[in-house]
Design a protein around this motif. Structure first.
Motif, mmCIF file in Angstrom:
data_model
loop_
_atom_site.group_PDB
_atom_site.id
_atom_site.type_symbol
_atom_site.label_atom_id
_atom_site.label_comp_id
_atom_site.label_asym_id
_atom_site.label_seq_id
_atom_site.Cartn_x
_atom_site.Cartn_y
_atom_site.Cartn_z
ATOM 1 N N LYS A 1 1.915 17.190 12.872
ATOM 2 C CA LYS A 1 2.250 18.023 14.024
ATOM 3 C C LYS A 1 1.144 17.980 15.074
ATOM 4 O O LYS A 1 1.422 17.954 16.282
ATOM 5 N N ARG A 2 -0.089 17.969 14.633
ATOM 6 C CA ARG A 2 -1.204 17.878 15.572
ATOM 7 C C ARG A 2 -1.184 16.545 16.298
ATOM 8 O O ARG A 2 -1.404 16.481 17.504
ATOM 9 N N TRP A 3 -0.936 15.463 15.533
ATOM 10 C CA TRP A 3 -0.832 14.146 16.159
ATOM 11 C C TRP A 3 0.309 14.112 17.156
ATOM 12 O O TRP A 3 0.153 13.585 18.262
ATOM 13 N N ARG A 4 1.476 14.660 16.781
ATOM 14 C CA ARG A 4 2.642 14.619 17.664
ATOM 15 C C ARG A 4 2.375 15.387 18.963
ATOM 16 O O ARG A 4 2.789 14.944 20.052
ATOM 17 N N LEU A 5 1.686 16.520 18.857
ATOM 18 C CA LEU A 5 1.359 17.300 20.048
ATOM 19 C C LEU A 5 0.431 16.519 20.973
ATOM 20 O O LEU A 5 0.653 16.462 22.199
ATOM 21 N N ASP B 1 1.359 14.932 24.746
ATOM 22 C CA ASP B 1 0.513 15.191 25.917
ATOM 23 C C ASP B 1 0.040 13.882 26.541
ATOM 24 O O ASP B 1 -0.021 13.755 27.780
ATOM 25 N N HIS B 2 -0.293 12.919 25.688
ATOM 26 C CA HIS B 2 -0.744 11.609 26.181
ATOM 27 C C HIS B 2 0.374 10.909 26.948
ATOM 28 O O HIS B 2 0.131 10.309 28.007
ATOM 29 N N ARG B 3 1.590 10.979 26.447
ATOM 30 C CA ARG B 3 2.730 10.365 27.126
ATOM 31 C C ARG B 3 2.987 11.015 28.476
ATOM 32 O O ARG B 3 3.310 10.348 29.465
ATOM 33 N N LYS B 4 2.843 12.345 28.531
ATOM 34 C CA LYS B 4 3.044 13.054 29.789
ATOM 35 C C LYS B 4 2.027 12.622 30.841
ATOM 36 O O LYS B 4 2.359 12.441 32.022
ATOM 37 N N LEU B 5 0.790 12.448 30.401
ATOM 38 C CA LEU B 5 -0.250 12.003 31.326
ATOM 39 C C LEU B 5 0.051 10.601 31.861
ATOM 40 O O LEU B 5 -0.133 10.323 33.049
ATOM 41 N N LEU B 6 0.533 9.727 30.994
ATOM 42 C CA LEU B 6 0.880 8.372 31.411
ATOM 43 C C LEU B 6 2.032 8.383 32.407
ATOM 44 O O LEU B 6 2.038 7.641 33.400
#
Length: 242
Positions: A223-227, A231-236
């Motif tokens: 779950k921590r990785w998925r969160l 967030d990383h995808r949103k930044l991209l």
């Protein structure tokens, strides 16, 4: 090199089988699986730092040491009619003992401490657990049978090897894993706490994940990785729009 030098086979990986039989070939491959489990122990120990895995690996090594001692004390030969010209003694079967310990300890751990992630359907969850238990038993029994089929051991040697391994696993799991949980103020629990809290274990980051999470923290980590990944995808995506 002179002709007087005696050359022997490394029986650890040297497996003879009936080349005309597919079953014999498959059992020859299966009989090598205990050897592959040792590096798996090492990888899991380094990756997870879980005390339960380290404990299981240590027990596996102790079992192997006991097997070596028993073979040289009892000195029972391998099947005489096999004509394989193998090195070493046959009682008890080391492969059978290895898998007896491995399967028994792991099943005890999965039953008493580990909780699988639920699918939301209780029947499916139970069937999955039954499948895992059955697969471990079939694997262990399959390796033991391979030693008979390939003529490396007698039924007596295989039976006792498997039984000794399973008995050692039950005893070790009961003392080192079951009792510390069931009796948190006992000497067994205090010993486990001392192992986890000493400076060396702290430096090596040894942990007991199952003492906190029913799945050793795998779901929490996912779950921590998925969160973080979302967030990383949103930044991209925001950078693309810019």
């Amino acid at each position: 090199m002179t002709d007087s030098v005696q050359r022997v086979s490394l029986d650890l990986t040297h497996v003879l089988y009936d080349s005309s039989s597919d079953t014999s070939f498959l059992l020859a491959v299966l009989t090598l699986s205990p050897i592959l489990l040792m590096p798996a122990y090492a990888v899991l120990t380094v990756q997870t730092r879980e005390l339960t895995i380290i404990n299981m690996w240590a027990g596996q090594l102790i079992s192997e040491g006991l097997n070596l001692v028993l073979k040289h004390v009892i000195k029972q030969e391998r099947p005489a009619d096999a004509k394989l010209h193998l090195n070493g003694y046959g009682f008890p079967s080391s492969h059978s003992q290895f898998m007896g310990f491995f399967a028994t300890f792991l099943i005890c751990h999965l039953y008493y401490r580990h909780r699988f992630i639920s699918t939301g359907w209780p029947l499916i969850d139970q069937l999955w657990r039954l499948f895992v238990y059955s697969a471990l038993i079939i694997w262990a029994v399959g390796v033991a049978y391979s030693r008979l089929h390939l003529l490396y051991h007698t039924p007596h040697q295989v039976f006792w090897g498997f039984g000794i391994g399973a008995g050692l696993a039950l005893m070790q799991y009961f003392v080192t894993e079951y009792l510390p949980v069931q009796r948190p103020h006992s000497v067994f629990a205090n010993a486990k706490t001392a192992i986890l809290t000493n400076p060396i274990s702290t430096w090596l980051q040894i942990r007991d994940g199952w003492a906190i999470w029913p799945d050793s923290g795998r779901e929490v980590e996912w779950k921590r990785w998925r969160l973080e990944w979302d967030d990383h995808r949103k930044l991209l995506q925001e950078k693309r729009l810019d």
